[in-house]
Each structure stands twice: as C-alpha cells, then as structure tokens.
Design an enzyme around this catalytic site. Structure first.
Site, PDB file in Angstrom:
ATOM      1  N   GLU A  91      35.158  36.133  47.601  1.00 16.73           N
ATOM      2  CA  GLU A  91      35.270  36.695  46.248  1.00 16.73           C
ATOM      3  C   GLU A  91      36.288  35.902  45.442  1.00 16.73           C
ATOM      4  OE1 GLU A  91      35.193  40.917  45.513  1.00 16.73           O
ATOM      5  OE2 GLU A  91      36.974  40.797  44.257  1.00 16.73           O
TER       6      GLU A  91
ATOM      7  N   ASP B 133      42.779  40.365  50.963  1.00 16.39           N
ATOM      8  CA  ASP B 133      42.739  40.570  49.510  1.00 16.39           C
ATOM      9  C   ASP B 133      43.794  39.735  48.770  1.00 16.39           C
ATOM     10  OD1 ASP B 133      41.812  41.679  47.209  1.00 16.39           O
ATOM     11  OD2 ASP B 133      42.711  43.653  47.510  1.00 16.39           O
ATOM     12  N   HIS B 134      43.417  39.266  47.607  1.00 19.08           N
ATOM     13  CA  HIS B 134      44.332  38.515  46.719  1.00 19.08           C
ATOM     14  C   HIS B 134      45.110  37.404  47.442  1.00 19.08           C
ATOM     15  CE1 HIS B 134      43.829  40.421  42.810  1.00 19.08           C
ATOM     16  NE2 HIS B 134      43.543  41.521  43.477  1.00 19.08           N
TER      17      HIS B 134
ATOM     18  N   HIS C 232      38.069  45.811  40.523  1.00 15.10           N
ATOM     19  CA  HIS C 232      39.377  45.998  41.170  1.00 15.10           C
ATOM     20  C   HIS C 232      40.124  47.141  40.497  1.00 15.10           C
ATOM     21  CE1 HIS C 232      40.069  41.923  43.305  1.00 15.10           C
ATOM     22  NE2 HIS C 232      38.788  42.143  43.185  1.00 15.10           N
TER      23      HIS C 232
END
Ligand SMILES: [Zn+2]
Length: 389
Positions: free
Chosen positions: A181, A77-78, A256
């Site tokens: 994503e 993620d991120h 999110h």
C-alpha cells in the site's frame, strides 16, 4: 491462514494492547471483509514499546485459539524508510504500507505560478511527463491535466512516487508475494482525484504492484471521531477517486484513520464497492478504556489525568483538534468516552498511558475479558454494517 489479501475487501484492526483480537474476530466473521489482525506502525511500536514480532504473536495466539481458518493479513503500517522494512519481514508480515509523506511537497498547492513552473522544470523527467500527461484527449470524470495542474502534481508527488518505488524494490528482493500500500494520507494538503490518477499511473508505469492506495481526502479524518467537513463535497470527491481506482482496476482505495467515521461509510460503500480497505487502530484502545471506566473507574481517572497532562506534547504527530479547555466539566463514566474532546485526548496519549499504567490496564482487561470482547464486537459491527453495500 496468514496470506496476502490482494483485492479482497479488507478491514484493518490495529490492537495496541495485544488483547483485542477475540473481539475483532467476533465482529468480522460472516462479513465480506478479510481482516488484518496484526497491524501496527513504526510510530505505534515506538510508543507502546512492542516489537513487530510481539504484535504478530499476540494476534496469532488469538487466531489459533478461535480456530479462525479463513485468510487474514498482517500490516506493517506507515513504513517510512528502507530500514523500517526488515523486522516486519522477519516477523512474517504480509501487507506493507509505505508512507512517503516526507517526500511530498505540500507547498505546491500554494506556490506562485512562476515558482511552481521553476520547480517543475527542475525535475529531469519533466519533459517526458508533460508528453505523457498533457493533451490526453478523452474527457475524464476526475479531470484532465493542463500545464499548471501537471506541474503541481509532479512537484507535489513525484519524489514520493520514487521513494515508494525504492521501498517496493527492496521488499521485492526480500519477498515474492505481499500486499503493498502507498499512503499519503498524513500530508497537509488533500490529494485531488487528478493527483490520485497521477500517483497511480506513475506507480503502475514504474512497475510497482500495489494493492491499495490511501490518498489524503478533503475535510478532516481525525482519530477516533466522526468526519469533520462538508459531506456533500466529500460525496462528489469520493466518487471521482473511485472512478480513478476502477479505471486501473488493480488496487483498492484505503481509508486511514477509518474508525468512527459513521457519516462517511454509506458514501464509501456506495462509491468504492469491493475495492476497499479500511484501517482502524486507536478505537480499540478507547473500547478498552470504556471497560475500565465501567469496572475500574479509579484507574480510568488516573489515565485520564495523565492524558490531560501529556496531550499537548503527545498530539504533535497526529491530526487532532481537541482542546483541553473544552473537556466536559464533570466526569460521567462511561459516557465521557463519547465526548469528542475526551476521545481525542485519550486516543493520542496511549503511549504515555501504556508506559505508566500498561500492566494494570491489561490485567483489568483480562479480568473483564467478556465485557471487552462484547464492547469491541458491538462497536465494530456498527462500522461493518454501514460499510457493506
Ligand atoms: Zn494513515
């Protein structure tokens, strides 16, 4: 099996302590959502002191023990830089969330028109983009570009698009099949539906096969609490974002800071339908603290005191608005865990708390695992029920 989930509706369960997956499994089984059981950002890994491999191993252990044999995913993620990618690929992650937020020019929303025009003209592809996006004749529900809105979209997002392209290229060299994503949810200024269209269109044109996109929606999606903002305005906006997504039909919309947004889920379910991904993380940590509040209140109160001490520093990289002066005057346990300010304070100080009390905290959760799993199941079933059409 651990696979790419592609366009299946999906739900991300971040687990900062590595003990929550059995509760997540209990909540998600029988729903339309394919789960992400391992999901941690570079920032979370830094604060919890865990590696991508440890996060993966904890999830796998629980998946094997539960004999979960349906598809599930693992979300890196991120990720912000190309250097962030490799340890997650090594550990077998299947879903890569790229955050090009540092390349977004937030001031484009407020720049004077001459400044905006000058900035846009400095993009070498400006003439090409204006040919591509101006004078599109069909009326679109998400709006049409004029010179100013296109300048704004290009200045704000074009560098971010190119950063996402380079991240995608790097990943494509390392892996064949993966979910990708692009998230701009942590930027200061909201993504209009027209800007969402620009981002999706450019990524597509530049060959990025992305499976989800997280715009920054209007209002405030703070951590671990319900939506703050005008729900009617959000309703209109979410419908337009969904229209853009359906127009392309190649990716899902991603929500999110998606936990505890109970007032928003019916809108999301109505407009987004099957093209949906939701991410949650810290709310599972708050459920762990709820177990503590009921069973080991002394330890809970130590963590709460530390949270109040560390809040002003720890909150800096998060979107939260809780104020220490507004915390409840009395510590009623466990109902303190329902208070807006207490939730946010406890939520963003997880790194400090785990650093100091992680070992004790985990041993309490192991001792009271039934209560922990049951709390998680109940909490997430509430989310998933509201999110189904
Ligand atoms: Zn995010």
């Amino acid at each position: 099996m651990l696979v790419s989930l592609s366009l299946t509706p999906s739900f991300g369960f971040g687990d900062r302590l590595g003990l929550a997956t059995p509760g997540h499994i209990a909540a998600v089984q029988g729903t339309k959502f394919a789960p992400i059981f391992a999901q941690q950002s570079v920032r979370e890994n830094a604060r919890t002191g865990r590696t991508p491999q440890q996060v993966m191993d904890d999830a796998k252990r629980a998946v094997d023990a539960a004999k979960w044999d349906s598809p599930w995913g693992a979300d890196a993620d991120h990720l912000k830089t190309v250097d962030d990618i490799h340890p997650f690929v090594e550990a077998g992650y299947t879903f890569f969330t790229v955050d090009p937020g540092e390349h977004v020019d937030n001031s484009a929303d407020t720049d004077a028109l001459d400044v905006l025009k000058r900035k846009a003209a400095s993009f070498i592809n400006w003439d090409y983009l204006s040919m591509l996006y101006l004078d599109q004749n069909s009326e679109q529900i998400w709006g049409n570009f004029d010179a100013v809105s296109l300048q704004r979209a290009v200045v704000k997002y074009d560098h971010a698009v190119w950063h996402a392209v380079s991240m995608f290229k790097r990943l494509s060299e390392l892996m064949d099949i993966f979910d990708f994503e692009v998230s701009v949810d942590e930027t200061d200024s909201p993504t209009t539906p027209l800007e969402h269209y620009f981002i999706a269109s450019e990524l597509t044109r530049l060959g990025v096969k992305f499976t989800s996109l997280a715009p920054r929606f209007i209002g405030r999606f703070e951590k671990g609490v319900d939506y703050i903002g005008d729900l009617d305005a959000l309703d209109v906006e979410l419908e337009k974002h969904a229209a853009v997504t359906k127009h392309f039909g190649t990716y899902k919309l991603s929500l999110h800071s998606g936990s505890d947004k109970f007032s928003v889920y019916p809108l999301v379910a109505k407009h987004w339908g099957e093209l949906i991904h939701v991410k949650t993380a810290g709310t599972s940590y708050l459920e762990a603290l709820r177990v503590l509040a009921s069973h080991e209140p002394d330890l809970f109160l130590k963590i709460y005191a530390l949270g109040r001490e560390c809040y002003e520093v720890d909150k800096k990289t998060y979107h939260v608005s809780a104020e220490l002066s507004k915390l409840p005057k009395t510590n009623d346990l466990p109902s303190l865990l329902n208070d807006f300010h207490a939730r946010e304070v406890l939520h963003v100080t997880f790194g400090s708390a785990i650093g100091k009390f992680g070992v004790e905290l985990k041993s309490v959760l192991v001792k009271h695992e039934t209560a922990y799993y049951e709390g998680l199941r109940t909490h997430f079933e509430k989310h998933l029920r509201l999110l189904k059409d």
